[in-house]
Motif scaffolding. Structure first.
Motif, short mmCIF file in Angstrom:
data_model
loop_
_atom_site.label_atom_id
_atom_site.label_comp_id
_atom_site.label_asym_id
_atom_site.label_seq_id
_atom_site.Cartn_x
_atom_site.Cartn_y
_atom_site.Cartn_z
N ILE B 4 -5.85 0.38 -2.90
CA ILE B 4 -5.01 0.48 -4.10
C ILE B 4 -3.57 0.00 -3.86
CG2 ILE B 4 -4.02 2.14 -5.76
CD1 ILE B 4 -6.71 3.67 -5.49
N PRO B 5 -2.90 0.39 -2.73
CA PRO B 5 -1.53 -0.12 -2.53
C PRO B 5 -1.48 -1.65 -2.45
CG PRO B 5 -2.01 1.66 -1.01
CD PRO B 5 -3.30 1.30 -1.66
N ASP B 6 -2.51 -2.26 -1.84
CA ASP B 6 -2.51 -3.72 -1.73
C ASP B 6 -2.58 -4.37 -3.09
OD1 ASP B 6 -2.21 -4.04 0.94
OD2 ASP B 6 -4.36 -3.98 1.38
N VAL B 7 -3.48 -3.87 -3.94
CA VAL B 7 -3.64 -4.44 -5.28
C VAL B 7 -2.37 -4.24 -6.09
CG1 VAL B 7 -4.93 -4.29 -7.43
CG2 VAL B 7 -6.14 -4.15 -5.24
N LEU B 8 -1.83 -3.00 -6.04
CA LEU B 8 -0.58 -2.71 -6.75
C LEU B 8 0.54 -3.63 -6.26
CD1 LEU B 8 -0.01 1.13 -7.21
CD2 LEU B 8 0.44 -0.70 -8.86
N GLY B 9 0.60 -3.77 -4.92
CA GLY B 9 1.65 -4.61 -4.33
C GLY B 9 1.52 -6.04 -4.79
N ALA B 10 0.28 -6.56 -4.78
CA ALA B 10 0.07 -7.94 -5.21
C ALA B 10 0.48 -8.12 -6.67
CB ALA B 10 -1.40 -8.32 -5.02
N LEU B 11 0.14 -7.12 -7.51
CA LEU B 11 0.51 -7.20 -8.92
C LEU B 11 2.04 -7.23 -9.07
CD1 LEU B 11 -2.03 -4.79 -10.67
CD2 LEU B 11 -1.81 -7.27 -10.96
N LEU B 55 5.99 -6.03 -1.79
CA LEU B 55 5.83 -6.30 -0.36
C LEU B 55 5.95 -5.02 0.45
CD1 LEU B 55 7.84 -9.64 -0.09
CD2 LEU B 55 5.38 -9.35 0.12
N SER B 56 6.79 -4.08 -0.01
CA SER B 56 6.91 -2.80 0.69
C SER B 56 5.58 -2.05 0.65
CB SER B 56 8.00 -1.94 0.06
OG SER B 56 9.23 -2.61 0.07
N LEU B 57 4.91 -2.09 -0.51
CA LEU B 57 3.61 -1.44 -0.62
C LEU B 57 2.61 -2.09 0.32
CD1 LEU B 57 3.09 -0.77 -4.43
CD2 LEU B 57 3.30 0.91 -2.60
N ILE B 58 2.64 -3.43 0.40
CA ILE B 58 1.67 -4.12 1.23
C ILE B 58 1.99 -3.89 2.71
CG2 ILE B 58 0.80 -6.41 1.86
CD1 ILE B 58 1.38 -7.24 -1.07
N ALA B 59 3.29 -3.88 3.06
CA ALA B 59 3.66 -3.77 4.48
C ALA B 59 3.38 -2.37 5.03
CB ALA B 59 5.15 -4.10 4.64
N ARG B 60 3.49 -1.34 4.19
CA ARG B 60 3.30 0.06 4.64
C ARG B 60 4.14 0.35 5.88
NH1 ARG B 60 -1.85 -1.32 3.64
NH2 ARG B 60 -2.88 -0.39 1.84
N ASP B 61 5.36 -0.11 5.88
CA ASP B 61 6.25 0.06 7.03
C ASP B 61 7.61 0.45 6.48
OD1 ASP B 61 7.91 -0.13 9.16
OD2 ASP B 61 7.26 -2.12 9.81
N VAL B 62 8.03 1.69 6.80
CA VAL B 62 9.26 2.21 6.18
C VAL B 62 10.46 1.36 6.56
CG1 VAL B 62 10.79 4.19 5.99
CG2 VAL B 62 8.32 4.53 6.07
N SER B 63 10.56 0.96 7.86
CA SER B 63 11.76 0.23 8.27
C SER B 63 11.80 -1.15 7.64
CB SER B 63 11.84 0.15 9.80
OG SER B 63 10.90 -0.76 10.27
N ALA B 64 10.63 -1.80 7.53
CA ALA B 64 10.59 -3.11 6.87
C ALA B 64 10.98 -2.96 5.41
CB ALA B 64 9.20 -3.73 6.99
N ALA B 65 10.48 -1.89 4.75
CA ALA B 65 10.80 -1.66 3.34
C ALA B 65 12.29 -1.41 3.17
CB ALA B 65 10.00 -0.48 2.81
N MET B 66 12.88 -0.59 4.06
CA MET B 66 14.32 -0.30 3.96
C MET B 66 15.13 -1.59 4.11
SD MET B 66 14.67 2.98 3.60
CE MET B 66 16.11 3.72 4.31
N LEU B 67 14.70 -2.43 5.07
CA LEU B 67 15.40 -3.69 5.32
C LEU B 67 15.35 -4.58 4.07
CD1 LEU B 67 16.79 -4.58 7.88
CD2 LEU B 67 14.77 -5.89 8.49
N MET B 68 14.17 -4.65 3.45
CA MET B 68 14.03 -5.50 2.25
C MET B 68 14.86 -4.94 1.11
SD MET B 68 10.13 -6.92 2.14
CE MET B 68 9.24 -5.44 2.52
N ILE B 69 14.90 -3.59 0.98
CA ILE B 69 15.70 -2.99 -0.09
C ILE B 69 17.19 -3.28 0.15
CG2 ILE B 69 16.45 -0.78 -1.06
CD1 ILE B 69 13.52 0.19 -0.60
#
Lengths: 313, 100
Positions: B4-11, B55-69
């Motif tokens: 589900i996170p991958d599909v949501l992320g792709a959308l 991409l944060s949903l797809i990466a499932r990586d908090v530090s990568a998500a923080m960096l992107m934000i």
């Protein structure tokens, strides 16, 4: 296979965009468009370097090519705006000849590399533990080829010296262009840029980054600071500029000569202190690169303000 | 791949890309500089934000998500300021040209 096709589409699009922008850049008769398109080329090239798995080049291209070089070219454009440069007609023959020659020379130069072994990567990896850093690109820049980096710093210093010979710096602001929003932006961006520069410098030992990227980031902070300077003029502190701008060359020469006492060779860091020496040399280089690039954007020798009694240095 | 996170992320990434494309269309098609600025800053900011969320949903990586934000916030801050500077310059030019 689907992913390969998508990647190929992306790469072909990037390559085509660079070529198209390059053509546009040389063919247009409008100088502002040339500058704007040139900045665009740097941005696309930064993505291209990322695709080629060269993050150091991508960082340098974005920070130096698009950022600082863009500011430099825009400043140059503003300086020369009133000057006519002949009839504004589309030039085709010259740019076409230039493009053909460049491609022929580049093709002849790169042809022997097609299908060649992947450079010196294996040899560098084998000797990485003799350098004091764990990232191969930084190892090449400050250890194996430290002399090249010293000469690059000399080139930067020479460029600044040449620019200063052209005359005094002109005021940066013509009228109240910027306003409170920009000042508030600089208040937020400035500390972030300084922290980013420090992070790039520190991380250069283990991952993409290093003196040139950190220096460009710090120079961007300097340019922002100059733009919000209410006097609209660069402070005349030329002794400080001179020290900061030559710090990199001085550090590389000083440390490089110093280590000959231990290792017997110029710029051959002794293994026991290689990490610390490299960090000192890179920090000095960062300060020098930042000062030089920011002062190049200013585009002249900073002098005391008119109407005020300033000390001559 | 189809969690589900991958599909949501792709959308979300798809929606973000759509915003970016529409912003570019606006930049090219809108009649005056002010509305072009609207298209550029608002649509691109939203588009990048949606891409970062996806991409944060797809990466499932908090530090990568923080960096992107953090990158997204930086782009928003710089983009808004740059657009403001362009608009400010435009207004000043219009005023000096006699109201229009």
């Amino acid at each position: 296979m689907g992913i390969d096709a998508a990647a190929l589409l992306l790469d072909v699009t990037l390559a085509a965009t660079v070529v198209a922008l390059g053509w546009r850049c040389v063919i247009t008769a409008d100088r502002f468009e040339t500058v704007a398109v040139f900045i665009g080329i740097s941005l696309v090239m930064a993505i291209a370097w990322t695709r080629l798995e060269a993050p150091d080049l991508a960082l340098a291209e974005a920070a130096l090519g698009a950022g600082l070089n863009g500011a430099l070219l825009l400043a140059a454009w503003a300086e020369t705006r009133g000057i006519e440069d002949g009839p504004a007609e589309r030039r085709i023959a010259g740019p076409a000849l230039l493009a053909a020659t460049t491609m022929a020379v580049a093709g002849a130069g790169l042809a022997p590399l097609v299908g060649a072994e992947a450079g010196l990567a294996a040899e560098i990896a084998a000797r990485l533990d003799q350098t004091g850093v764990s990232y191969p690109v930084t190892a090449v820049l400050v250890d194996f080829r430290a002399l090249d980096t010293l000469l690059e710093l000399c080139v930067l210093l020479a460029a600044l010296a040449a620019t200063w010979q052209l005359g005094a710096a002109r005021p940066l602001l013509r009228g109240k262009l910027y306003g409170p929003v920009f000042v508030a932006y600089v208040r937020i961006a400035l500390p972030l840029l300084v922290v980013l520069a420090a992070a790039l410098l520190w991380r250069g030992a283990t991952s993409p980054g290093g003196a040139f990227q950190a220096g460009a980031t710090l120079a961007a902070a300097g340019v922002l600071l100059l733009l919000v300077n209410p006097a609209g003029r660069v402070p005349a502190l030329s002794w400080a500029y001179r020290i900061c701008a030559s710090l990199g060359v001085l550090a590389f020469l000083g440390l490089g000569t110093g280590v000959t006492a231990v290792t017997g060779r110029f710029l051959d860091w002794p293994l026991s202190h290689a990490g610390a020496l490299v960090l000192v040399a890179e920090t000095a280089a960062t300060v020098a690169i930042a000062t030089t690039l920011a002062l190049l954007v200013v585009g002249g020798r900073p002098v005391a303000q008119r109407g005020r009694v300033g000390k001559r240095h | 791949m189809n969690s589900i996170p991958d599909v949501l992320g792709a959308l979300l990434v798809f929606a973000g890309t759509a915003f970016a494309v529409l912003g570019t269309v606006g930049l090219l098609r809108f009649p005056d500089p002010m509305s072009r600025l609207h298209a550029l800053t608002k649509a691109d900011g939203t588009g990048l934000g949606l891409c970062v969320a996806g991409l944060s949903l797809i990466a499932r990586d908090v530090s990568a998500a923080m960096l992107m934000i953090l990158l997204w916030l930086g782009v928003m801050l710089s983009g808004a300021t740059a657009a403001h500077l362009v608009a400010r310059r435009l207004l000043a030019r219009q005023e000096s040209a006699g109201g229009n």
